[in-house]
Design an enzyme around this catalytic site. Structure first.
Site, mmCIF file in Angstrom:
data_model
loop_
_atom_site.group_PDB
_atom_site.id
_atom_site.type_symbol
_atom_site.label_atom_id
_atom_site.label_comp_id
_atom_site.label_asym_id
_atom_site.label_seq_id
_atom_site.Cartn_x
_atom_site.Cartn_y
_atom_site.Cartn_z
ATOM 1 N N GLU A 1 0.798 -1.241 0.000
ATOM 2 C CA GLU A 1 0.000 0.000 0.000
ATOM 3 C C GLU A 1 0.822 1.277 0.000
ATOM 4 O O GLU A 1 0.599 2.161 0.841
ATOM 5 C CB GLU A 1 -0.930 0.001 1.215
ATOM 6 C CG GLU A 1 -1.894 -1.159 1.234
ATOM 7 C CD GLU A 1 -2.926 -1.052 2.351
ATOM 8 O OE1 GLU A 1 -2.795 -0.188 3.215
ATOM 9 O OE2 GLU A 1 -3.880 -1.863 2.325
ATOM 10 N N GLU B 1 -6.059 -10.565 -1.131
ATOM 11 C CA GLU B 1 -6.870 -10.314 0.084
ATOM 12 C C GLU B 1 -8.351 -10.219 -0.274
ATOM 13 O O GLU B 1 -9.050 -9.297 0.145
ATOM 14 C CB GLU B 1 -6.405 -9.019 0.767
ATOM 15 C CG GLU B 1 -4.915 -9.002 1.096
ATOM 16 C CD GLU B 1 -4.471 -7.768 1.884
ATOM 17 O OE1 GLU B 1 -5.328 -7.096 2.466
ATOM 18 O OE2 GLU B 1 -3.262 -7.505 1.910
HETATM 19 C C1 GLA Z 1 -4.841 -4.299 4.381
HETATM 20 C C2 GLA Z 1 -3.551 -4.992 4.763
HETATM 21 C C3 GLA Z 1 -3.796 -6.259 5.525
HETATM 22 C C4 GLA Z 1 -4.874 -6.122 6.565
HETATM 23 C C5 GLA Z 1 -6.103 -5.589 5.923
HETATM 24 C C6 GLA Z 1 -7.201 -5.456 6.916
HETATM 25 O O1 GLA Z 1 -5.415 -4.800 3.255
HETATM 26 O O2 GLA Z 1 -2.741 -5.294 3.656
HETATM 27 O O3 GLA Z 1 -2.607 -6.637 6.166
HETATM 28 O O4 GLA Z 1 -4.441 -5.289 7.600
HETATM 29 O O5 GLA Z 1 -5.814 -4.314 5.392
HETATM 30 O O6 GLA Z 1 -7.319 -6.575 7.720
#
Ligand code: GLA
Length: 370
Positions: A150, A260
């Site tokens: 990020e 994710e």
């Molecule tokens: C982001 C992060 C993860 C996690 C999510 C929320 O996507 O990359 O590590 O913290 O947020 O759970």
């Protein structure tokens, strides 16, 4: 290993779990891509779910610098050691998440940077030492790593800066990303190194991703793959945007990892820590303790659409990973609204497959081979 992780692991491993009878996602999709889950150490029934469905597991929190570095000069390896021992016991391949996430640096470090207590050179030296120590400890057992998480700005203005604004990137600029990949490559030359981010479907953020990749290539620090996080809802992403991002990442020579995946059943209202209250004090949208049939259907339809895209581009995708296992174990029950029950995954709170599960398993048999 210290006593706590052994006890924890023993408790986890001995908890009873009913055998899983639904088809295994890992087996159904094995001709196409790995199936992953981002998790902490799980209880017996959830471990059984994961043993049945996962080819890979990503570490939800325990490898983050916030967890490993509670104070200056203090390393706290216990949770990460326990997570890795547990992950290995499941038979799934472990994935390291994440070496550098500047938005979530250890609070004491962030404070120090904010107070001007660290030069850029000192910050980059701290980061290099951090990466080398983590990979020195785990690099031979964990072969895939999210190196930087990020980093890119969400700002859609054409002249907006490349990077998300936070103390670390304000201090180091893009040099911290180049340095992170350089340190990781030096410490684990054969590991698979990823850049990972959210909203990469959006054209303005996709454009930023390619600026970043070019910069890394020119610096001789090319990642091995790109992670699209995949935090979606019933209305987003636009599928043509998702497809364009997958195509373009692949055309630039990078395999795609969906890292994710989850699908919130609530409309996005922006921001973190919302109260779910409008100006009149009433919830801005209905709260679902149980998911009504109509929303089960919409969730299933959204998962079906997403997996149709993933299967169509299976030659470009190495992993589809869910973030958490089931609706009872998801960060979305507390974000962006604390305590609001969400239902974003394929398994319900009793770990039973939902219509969304059947929607995608139905696709697997009909999917073209890559
Ligand atoms: C982001 C992060 C993860 C996690 C999510 C929320 O996507 O990359 O590590 O913290 O947020 O759970």
């Amino acid at each position: 290993m210290k006593p706590l992780p052994i006890l924890l692991l023993a408790a986890v491993m001995t908890a009873t779990a009913a055998p899983r009878t639904e088809p295994s996602l890992r087996e159904l999709f094995k001709a196409h891509f790995d199936i992953g889950f981002g998790v902490g150490v799980l209880d017996g029934p959830r471990t059984a779910l994961l043993r049945h469905h996962a080819s890979v597991v990503s570490c939800e929190n325990d490898l983050k610098a916030r967890s490993l570095r509670p104070a200056p000069d203090t390393w706290s390896w216990e949770k990460a050691d326990a997570w890795l021992a547990w992950a290995e016991s499941t038979g799934a391949r472990p994935i390291g998440h994440t070496l550098v996430w500047c938005y979530m640096m250890p609070p004491w470090l962030e404070e120090k940077v904010k107070a001007g207590g660290l030069t850029k050179e000192q910050a980059l030296a701290w980061q290099d030492d951090h990466i080398r120590r983590v990979l020195g400890r785990y690099g031979t057992r964990v072969r895939t790593w999210d190196v930087v998480n990020e980093a890119l700005s969400d700002d859609s203005a054409p002249d907006a800066p490349l990077l998300r604004k936070d103390p670390w990137s304000d201090l180091c600029g893009t040099d911290y990303i180049v340095a992170a990949f350089r340190s990781a490559r030096a410490a684990a030359p054969d590991a698979k190194l990823l850049y990972n981010d959210y909203n990469l479907e959006l054209p303005h953020k996709r454009a930023r991703l390619f600026r970043l990749l070019k910069l890394l290539e020119e610096a001789g620090c090319r990642p091995d793959a790109v992670g699209i996080q995949g935090h979606y809802n019933l209305e987003s992403p636009k599928l043509e945007d998702l497809e364009a991002t997958i195509r373009e990442i692949h055309a630039a020579g990078y395999p795609v990892h969906i890292t994710e995946l989850d699908v919130s059943v609530y409309r996005w209202e922006g921001g973190a820590n919302l109260q779910n209250n409008g100006p009149d004090g009433k919830p801005t949208q209905p709260v679902h303790q149980e998911l009504p049939p109509e929303l089960h259907e919409r969730l299933a339809a959204q998962y079906r659409r997403l997996f149709e895209v993933f299967l169509r581009h299976a030659d470009k995708i190495e992993r589809v990973g869910f973030w958490n296992t089931d609706d009872g174990n998801t960060w979305l029950n507390n974000w962006p609204v604390k305590g609001r029950p969400n239902h974003p995954l394929l398994f319900d709170r009793n770990l039973q497959p939902k219509p969304a599960f059947h929607a995608i398993t139905g696709l697997a048999g009909t999917a073209p081979q890559p």
